[in-house]
Design a protein around this motif. Structure first.
Motif, PDB file in Angstrom:
ATOM      1  N   ASP A 175     -81.535 -12.130  61.881  1.00 38.73           N
ATOM      2  CA  ASP A 175     -81.357 -13.126  62.937  1.00 38.73           C
ATOM      3  C   ASP A 175     -82.373 -14.247  62.749  1.00 38.73           C
ATOM      4  OD1 ASP A 175     -81.334 -14.612  65.323  1.00 38.73           O
ATOM      5  OD2 ASP A 175     -80.886 -12.844  66.538  1.00 38.73           O
ATOM      6  N   VAL A 176     -81.899 -15.485  62.568  1.00 29.40           N
ATOM      7  CA  VAL A 176     -82.783 -16.608  62.263  1.00 29.40           C
ATOM      8  C   VAL A 176     -83.599 -17.091  63.458  1.00 29.40           C
ATOM      9  CG1 VAL A 176     -81.361 -17.376  60.334  1.00 29.40           C
ATOM     10  CG2 VAL A 176     -81.009 -18.383  62.603  1.00 29.40           C
ATOM     11  N   SER A 177     -83.355 -16.522  64.635  1.00 27.31           N
ATOM     12  CA  SER A 177     -84.192 -16.891  65.781  1.00 27.31           C
ATOM     13  C   SER A 177     -85.551 -16.180  65.704  1.00 27.31           C
ATOM     14  CB  SER A 177     -83.486 -16.571  67.097  1.00 27.31           C
ATOM     15  OG  SER A 177     -83.336 -15.172  67.252  1.00 27.31           O
ATOM     16  N   ARG A 178     -85.662 -15.206  64.810  1.00 25.19           N
ATOM     17  CA  ARG A 178     -86.923 -14.488  64.626  1.00 25.19           C
ATOM     18  C   ARG A 178     -87.847 -15.284  63.702  1.00 25.19           C
ATOM     19  NH1 ARG A 178     -85.117  -9.245  62.204  1.00 25.19           N
ATOM     20  NH2 ARG A 178     -87.304  -8.702  62.362  1.00 25.19           N
ATOM     21  N   SER A 179     -89.111 -14.923  63.697  1.00 23.69           N
ATOM     22  CA  SER A 179     -90.069 -15.633  62.841  1.00 23.69           C
ATOM     23  C   SER A 179     -89.844 -15.283  61.376  1.00 23.69           C
ATOM     24  CB  SER A 179     -91.500 -15.270  63.240  1.00 23.69           C
ATOM     25  OG  SER A 179     -91.815 -13.950  62.801  1.00 23.69           O
ATOM     26  N   MET A 180     -90.326 -16.153  60.503  1.00 21.24           N
ATOM     27  CA  MET A 180     -90.221 -15.928  59.061  1.00 21.24           C
ATOM     28  C   MET A 180     -90.911 -14.621  58.679  1.00 21.24           C
ATOM     29  SD  MET A 180     -88.850 -17.372  56.435  1.00 21.24           S
ATOM     30  CE  MET A 180     -88.540 -18.966  57.154  1.00 21.24           C
ATOM     31  N   LEU A 204     -78.495 -14.375  56.652  1.00 22.90           N
ATOM     32  CA  LEU A 204     -79.167 -15.104  57.725  1.00 22.90           C
ATOM     33  C   LEU A 204     -78.105 -15.638  58.671  1.00 22.90           C
ATOM     34  CD1 LEU A 204     -81.360 -14.836  55.564  1.00 22.90           C
ATOM     35  CD2 LEU A 204     -82.115 -17.123  56.159  1.00 22.90           C
ATOM     36  N   HIS A 205     -78.180 -15.219  59.919  1.00 20.34           N
ATOM     37  CA  HIS A 205     -77.179 -15.639  60.892  1.00 20.34           C
ATOM     38  C   HIS A 205     -77.880 -16.065  62.179  1.00 20.34           C
ATOM     39  CE1 HIS A 205     -77.600 -12.031  63.437  1.00 20.34           C
ATOM     40  NE2 HIS A 205     -77.904 -11.443  62.293  1.00 20.34           N
ATOM     41  N   GLY A 206     -77.180 -16.879  62.936  1.00 18.71           N
ATOM     42  CA  GLY A 206     -77.745 -17.327  64.199  1.00 18.71           C
ATOM     43  C   GLY A 206     -76.773 -18.203  64.963  1.00 18.71           C
ATOM     44  N   ASP A 207     -77.239 -18.646  66.094  1.00 24.51           N
ATOM     45  CA  ASP A 207     -76.476 -19.468  67.011  1.00 24.51           C
ATOM     46  C   ASP A 207     -76.218 -20.861  66.410  1.00 24.51           C
ATOM     47  OD1 ASP A 207     -75.543 -20.024  69.842  1.00 24.51           O
ATOM     48  OD2 ASP A 207     -77.113 -21.553  69.608  1.00 24.51           O
ATOM     49  N   TYR A 208     -75.000 -21.354  66.583  1.00 31.97           N
ATOM     50  CA  TYR A 208     -74.628 -22.666  66.045  1.00 31.97           C
ATOM     51  C   TYR A 208     -75.593 -23.755  66.526  1.00 31.97           C
ATOM     52  CZ  TYR A 208     -72.083 -26.980  65.218  1.00 31.97           C
ATOM     53  OH  TYR A 208     -71.751 -28.249  64.809  1.00 31.97           O
ATOM     54  N   SER A 265     -75.489 -23.585  55.916  1.00 35.72           N
ATOM     55  CA  SER A 265     -76.519 -24.579  55.658  1.00 35.72           C
ATOM     56  C   SER A 265     -77.438 -24.705  56.871  1.00 35.72           C
ATOM     57  CB  SER A 265     -75.867 -25.931  55.357  1.00 35.72           C
ATOM     58  OG  SER A 265     -76.840 -26.861  54.983  1.00 35.72           O
ATOM     59  N   GLY A 266     -78.720 -24.817  56.613  1.00 39.22           N
ATOM     60  CA  GLY A 266     -79.692 -25.003  57.691  1.00 39.22           C
ATOM     61  C   GLY A 266     -80.187 -23.728  58.332  1.00 39.22           C
TER      62      GLY A 266
END
Length: 193
Positions: A164-169, A120-124, A9-10
């Protein structure tokens, strides 16, 4: 082609889904809209869902995916799909729950060729900040840890593209559009411009 946009989520499933839906003209099926009321109430109270809570929800989404597959329609589905079993239910419905073992057991492949998971993955901390900032969503930010704890990232034998969700859309969407599952669609080269 059906893309199942998955992750905790998020992480941005709905946002990426809406972006891709607009660019591709494909329908987006928002997984949150398929939860039974009891699940929504439970999450709103800050209680994590159990596998049993998720089963009817996953089976409803399986029906959506099967309708698109049977009609050979393109579609986007936003769904957390945190565990391998959940992804198997999305692909194969209640057949994924067959626990029979033995030589005649029907062994299903880990994926279908016309379905791809966008993981979609990324840092907590980054995702927790995004969750805390969003308004009007029933999922409480304190449930994020339980989602990370339950998460089983897709294995190599599953048809999944990690993003990686730290990247732009735009960067994520471009990677999706360039993904090898779309080689027969040359017009997509100009879609994200």
């Amino acid at each position: 082609m059906i893309y199942i946009i998955m992750g905790v989520s998020g992480c941005g499933k709905s946002a990426l889904g809406a972006f891709l839906s607009e660019k591709l003209g494909w329908p987006l099926h928002e997984g949150d809209h398929f939860h039974p009321p009891g699940n929504v109430e439970k999450m709103a109270r800050g209680e994590p869902l159990t596998d049993q809570d998720r089963l009817p929800w996953l089976l409803r989404l399986h029906e959506v995916i099967e309708r698109a597959r049977c009609s050979r329609s393109d579609a986007l589905v936003a769904c957390s799909a945190l565990k391998r079993l959940y992804r198997q239910i999305l692909l194969f419905g209640s057949k994924a729950l067959d626990s029979s073992s033995g030589p005649d057991r029907d062994v299903r492949p880990p994926t279908r060729p016309d379905v791809c998971f966008l993981f979609l993955h990324g840092d907590y901390d980054l995702i927790q900040q995004r969750m805390a900032a969003r308004r009007g969503h029933y999922m409480k930010a304190d449930l994020l840890r339980s989602q990370f704890d339950a998460l089983e990232p897709p294995s190599e034998d599953e048809n999944a593209l990690p993003l990686d969700v730290s990247r732009s859309m735009t960067d994520m969407a471009t990677e999706v559009l360039e993904h090898s599952v779309l080689p027969d669609l040359p017009y997509l080269a100009n879609v994200v411009e």
